[in-house]
Design an enzyme around this catalytic site. Structure first.
Site, PDB file in Angstrom:
ATOM      1  N   ARG A 116      48.762 -46.167  81.041  1.00  0.00           N
ATOM      2  CA  ARG A 116      48.330 -47.088  82.090  1.00  0.00           C
ATOM      3  C   ARG A 116      48.038 -48.480  81.565  1.00  0.00           C
ATOM      4  O   ARG A 116      48.185 -49.467  82.286  1.00  0.00           O
ATOM      5  CB  ARG A 116      47.088 -46.535  82.794  1.00  0.00           C
ATOM      6  N   CYS A 155      41.599 -40.802  88.992  1.00  0.00           N
ATOM      7  CA  CYS A 155      41.229 -40.283  90.315  1.00  0.00           C
ATOM      8  C   CYS A 155      40.099 -41.070  90.957  1.00  0.00           C
ATOM      9  O   CYS A 155      40.035 -41.176  92.179  1.00  0.00           O
ATOM     10  CB  CYS A 155      40.887 -38.800  90.233  1.00  0.00           C
ATOM     11  N   GLU A 208      35.376 -43.236  81.641  1.00  0.00           N
ATOM     12  CA  GLU A 208      35.644 -43.430  83.066  1.00  0.00           C
ATOM     13  C   GLU A 208      35.233 -44.817  83.555  1.00  0.00           C
ATOM     14  O   GLU A 208      35.937 -45.441  84.351  1.00  0.00           O
ATOM     15  CB  GLU A 208      34.880 -42.352  83.866  1.00  0.00           C
ATOM     16  N   ARG A 241      28.599 -37.358  87.555  1.00  0.00           N
ATOM     17  CA  ARG A 241      29.191 -36.091  87.934  1.00  0.00           C
ATOM     18  C   ARG A 241      28.152 -35.342  88.769  1.00  0.00           C
ATOM     19  O   ARG A 241      26.991 -35.216  88.360  1.00  0.00           O
ATOM     20  CB  ARG A 241      29.524 -35.280  86.686  1.00  0.00           C
ATOM     21  N   HIS A 248      35.842 -37.567  95.373  1.00  0.00           N
ATOM     22  CA  HIS A 248      35.042 -38.549  94.649  1.00  0.00           C
ATOM     23  C   HIS A 248      34.538 -39.586  95.643  1.00  0.00           C
ATOM     24  O   HIS A 248      35.329 -40.227  96.335  1.00  0.00           O
ATOM     25  CB  HIS A 248      35.882 -39.255  93.584  1.00  0.00           C
ATOM     26  N   THR A 334      41.824 -34.323  93.605  1.00  0.00           N
ATOM     27  CA  THR A 334      42.928 -33.517  93.062  1.00  0.00           C
ATOM     28  C   THR A 334      44.191 -33.654  93.906  1.00  0.00           C
ATOM     29  O   THR A 334      45.272 -33.354  93.438  1.00  0.00           O
ATOM     30  CB  THR A 334      42.554 -32.022  92.927  1.00  0.00           C
TER      31      THR A 334
END
Lengths: 359, 359, 359, 359
Positions: A116, A155, A208, A241, A248, A334
């Site tokens: 990426r 995600c 993240e 989390r 999310h 997902t």
């Protein structure tokens, strides 16, 4: 390119098909109008077994019947006869394997983060930046590949980027604070130990925050020659989390480039349209952005499935006492944030003629 | 005032003792060195029953033996013979009942939000603003009360205010973004339906964001005559309910009045001391602020009990790409954020001589 | 033997101290009146590090200060200078390592299942079968050990065996059906993946049903020469993993040897006393069996901590339409069913003179 | 009766359509090939509002568009013009209201327990006892009704009864122990407080064990004149509420009338066929009974959706050390055990000509 007919479906493969993202690819490709899965790959340990045996299937949807007897192949180009491959590889493996496939003339739609950051590799959301496909020509030329690599974002970046794109188009963006509440499935399988997350919040996911502070700026940036000029706004991200299975959620505070009230912002989100090229692809989210009006929505369990898990769901669009806007953004991690996003990307590739059933 | 001896413990009462906050008062006051519970009140429905029968006890700690046979009294001053009362009343009832007790000469340590916005009512955290007790003289005079009302802040405001106080003292504060992840016990009992929160996040709690954007500014403000001048910084808050039992976690981004890096900020938090007057009270948190060094702490289940649930736990103190600092703050909502906080306040009242066993 | 005094505390070691059961040993031994931890062992990977560094501490209670700087030792007798060792080893390692310690003269109080099936090794619950210690002499003689091995039962067998013992003593036992609902901590750490258990029940735990159908019969059996004659009743067990953190609950239907109604059975449970030798040991549960009267108790979260996690909690004692009784049994799996149970066993060993501070 | 065509769909109503079971009726009837929802009723409080406003929609599937603007009607026969009504009424209300509808000529397919114990009211599972419809003639005659009442069993009785029917047919039944692990949605909305069930098990559901010990015997019994002779076997039931959203799991130990090993029992379950009359109804489960072969299945979250939530899922069929068989049974409580079951019943009614579009 015309819509492929059933008898001209494009043969596709799924790399690392036995893992949790790989399974989602298999499930979402079941009955796909354009693509036909002809090959599934796995680790050396599972290669040679039937998929139905090699795979510890984790989804509540049953394994498609056609997948059960497909042999698990090695994850090398020679073993895989398909012009288009979906990669569910972990980042470190992807870094080695995906270029091998691209070199061998395959189009790799990757869910991995490995490429990426490469300037000539698109991070793509078809309803946001389909024009970033223009990087592919340069990528192939510079790297001497007859195929290429196309990635979907992290995600947690996904829904945020879609919502920010709508705001950028209408009001420009200046600065964004974002705090995420991410589901356990984002960590893959086995992922988090149950003892670590039941009745708990973990305010940390390795790497993240860096992705969240950078990827949206690439996707909302402009192709300029052989690379993307990052969009000119800044993001500060904090991630958590939480004990949810899928979906999310993110809380955003946004400073815009021009004044806008909450009603105008909600209208900009609600009215957002994907560019024409990606609007009616088979996996295109309908609507691209759903704006919930209720004070207590979106909620993770109730709203993550909107648009068959492909829509970005927003809500609580309201004014911010410091900057211009507060809002909440939800995206299915997902589906939209992984396998579904890659498939949507591949549909755009096919639509644009990069790959077709006779290639 | 000297530390009370056992035989001179101050008689106290708990108003609305059968609810979830009331139960926590009863549990935390069990064996308290300064206070002795002599009266428990409830609704008209339960009045007259023994507490052990009237109360659907929800805590995992067993009900103290002495509480079982105490009769549930009506929540009126005439029924309650104690100079100090803890109020676990809901806000609407508190608005009527607490002044009646204050008028009747009782000191009311309230967990309710009803009077927090009144200029002459302290919102108190003993390690932050014990000097706000100075409002009480004016409160009594202006209202003609022989007692008075003292409140503790909202459970989500609590930990944030302690952490911000340490930063304010060292670097001044300019602007703060905060996003909370709050436990279900914050909604009381029965509170949230299980179907609403299992595998879910609800990005909304009625009235909570308004409290979070205002209460810390009052606590960190200066007493000026008969009221408090709000501290001169701004807060933008977004709140979420997550499926945890106890412990409110908050992610903060902070713009300081003067430059400070993460290490200096962590040092300021770690070194924070309560003012001398409140430092060694029985319920004083030890330490006032715990700074976790690990990348993935504080975690709700592992850290909420720090300092017997009274400490403010911080972590992930790091630089922010937009403002100066990011950090995470955790506080136990039913101990520190409710009953335990009120008891700590009452200890300060006693220490300062407002109430004593012979009053 | 007299109660040891502080200055004559028995030196003890914990084998495999860095795992989840090992941590519980360390936490429960903090401040123990009879035992002093002098050695902690771990894997080869962690040996040599300080415990505070080697151990990913998972408990909400903080790591005892004295433990932090203890070096992690190799798990071999030569490295461990203590007459009494607590074993938190996994079963396969225990099979090799525990005999080495016994041969070297150490008393091994083991939480592992490795030796429970050996005829000369006691599976011990001090309030149930302290006389099974009589096996130790034969064990030492036959195996040529100067020390010995003593085990506690499987965490799910524990509470059930205590409750059945009380019924056996009063009414004899004939047949028992048991279905368990077991907490995730029973699987150790990392144990179950969170994706496998959130919003889920798994009706399977490898090897567990076999243990439940056998271990209680050994504990409730009679020492006869060098081994135990299994108690003459049969058990059928089914086990489930449910999304709770701690506390194993079991539903039992019991056919008694002689008729008894629910009231008599409840009375037998309530009145059960540990044999005199084990009744006042430091870890002895008080009471041994708690009988809840409410229709909806015991509940896992509210009642698992009874008797500091050492009591067996029963409830819903009622008549059964097929056999005589239905009842519910709850026991804390990581305290009573693991480390706490082993420590209680060791206390009995010390009380009976097998080990002492000068040994 | 012929299969109805789209233009001759039977008009149906849902009583108590705003509650959680009522919502499931509305969702499952969306696009039903035989039935068309023409009326929705609610409480006096909601009557007159549009359904989209009156209803706090809790399902993750969106509310069908046609439902949004339907007016909420009073729950009285005069207000409801449909020959077939689905009742999601609570038991106490059902006792009054359902007979009024039956008297007014409506066929009531009820999810309520109110009339299950009436000798002339069928408790029906179409794949188990479609012949119990024969009770209806007597019911109408004796009560002077021009319509009638038909019930589906308790959500926990449902799957158990299907599995037991297969075993009864092949081996006869003698005695059954059953312990359930039931999802929170079984308690309706708001149902259980989240504080009561997170990290918890509650071993009690009021009235549930009585239903489980009786309803299967009625369904597996024979129509004899105007009533059902209960099947001649006995059941002992214990029930638990666990923190899962949907799906009731049960552990059974079964004494058969004739010897059978686990393989034969699994074969009997796998080969079970619904009677011809109910085999190809629109909601018929395919297969009626799914037998999972894996050691750790069925699992609640992974398997509850089998056969679109209508199949009974079994597994772990193995021999029992006391009786003949142990097995695990799973059934989706809000689909098969409630609204979906009622709809399947109504399809049988239609198939048998009791109700048709021109009635």
């Amino acid at each position: 390119m015309e819509k492929p007919t059933i008898d001209s479906r494009i043969p596709v493969a799924v790399l690392a098909a036995t893992g949790s993202v790989g399974q989602r690819f298999v499930q979402l490709l079941d009955g796909h109008p354009w693509f036909e899965v002809v090959a599934l790959t796995g680790s050396e340990r599972t290669a040679g077994q039937a998929y139905g045996e090699a795979c510890h299937w984790l989804l509540s949807e049953p394994m498609p019947v056609w997948a059960r007897d497909l042999p698990v192949l090695s994850t090398v180009p020679e073993a895989v006869d398909a012009p288009l491959v979906f990669s569910a590889l972990p980042a470190d493996t992807a870094r080695e394997v995906e270029p091998a496939f691209a070199r061998a003339g395959r189009w790799v739609c990757s869910n991995a983060s490995a490429f990426r950051r490469e300037p000539d590799v698109p991070v793509l959301l078809p309803e946001v930046n389909p024009d970033h496909l223009d990087l592919l020509e340069g990528q192939r030329r510079a790297r001497g590949w007859s195929g290429g690599i196309l990635t979907n974002p992290n995600c947690a970046s996904t829904g945020i980027s879609v919502a920010l794109k709508a705001l950028q188009d209408s009001f420009r963006l200046s600065r964004v604070f974002v705090v995420t509440l991410q589901a356990i499935s984002g960590a893959g399988y086995p992922g988090l130990a149950s003892l670590d997350i039941l009745d708990n919040v973990i305010p940390f996911i390795g790497g993240e925050e860096e992705k969240l502070e950078w990827e949206p700026r690439k996707m909302l940036g402009r192709v300029s020659g052989a690379e993307v000029a990052l969009a000119d706004f800044s993001i500060s991200a904090q991630v958590n989390r939480v004990p949810t299975l899928e979906g999310h959620l993110a809380c955003l505070s946004v400073e815009l480039g021009e004044q806008a009230d909450a009603a105008a912002a909600a209208e900009a989100l609600r009215g957002y349209q994907a560019p024409a090229i990606s609007r009616d692809l088979p996996s295109a989210p309908r609507p691209p952005i759903l704006v919930r009006e209720e004070a207590d929505r979106p909620q993770v369990r109730l709203d993550r499935g909107a648009g068959r898990g492909m829509s970005t769901v927003t809500g609580r669009v309201r004014s911010d006492p410091i900057w211009h806007l507060k809002l909440v953004v939800l995206s299915h991690n997902t589906i939209r944030g992984a396998a579904g996003g890659s498939i949507y990307n591949a549909e755009l590739l096919a639509r644009c003629g990069y790959v077709n059933s006779g290639s």
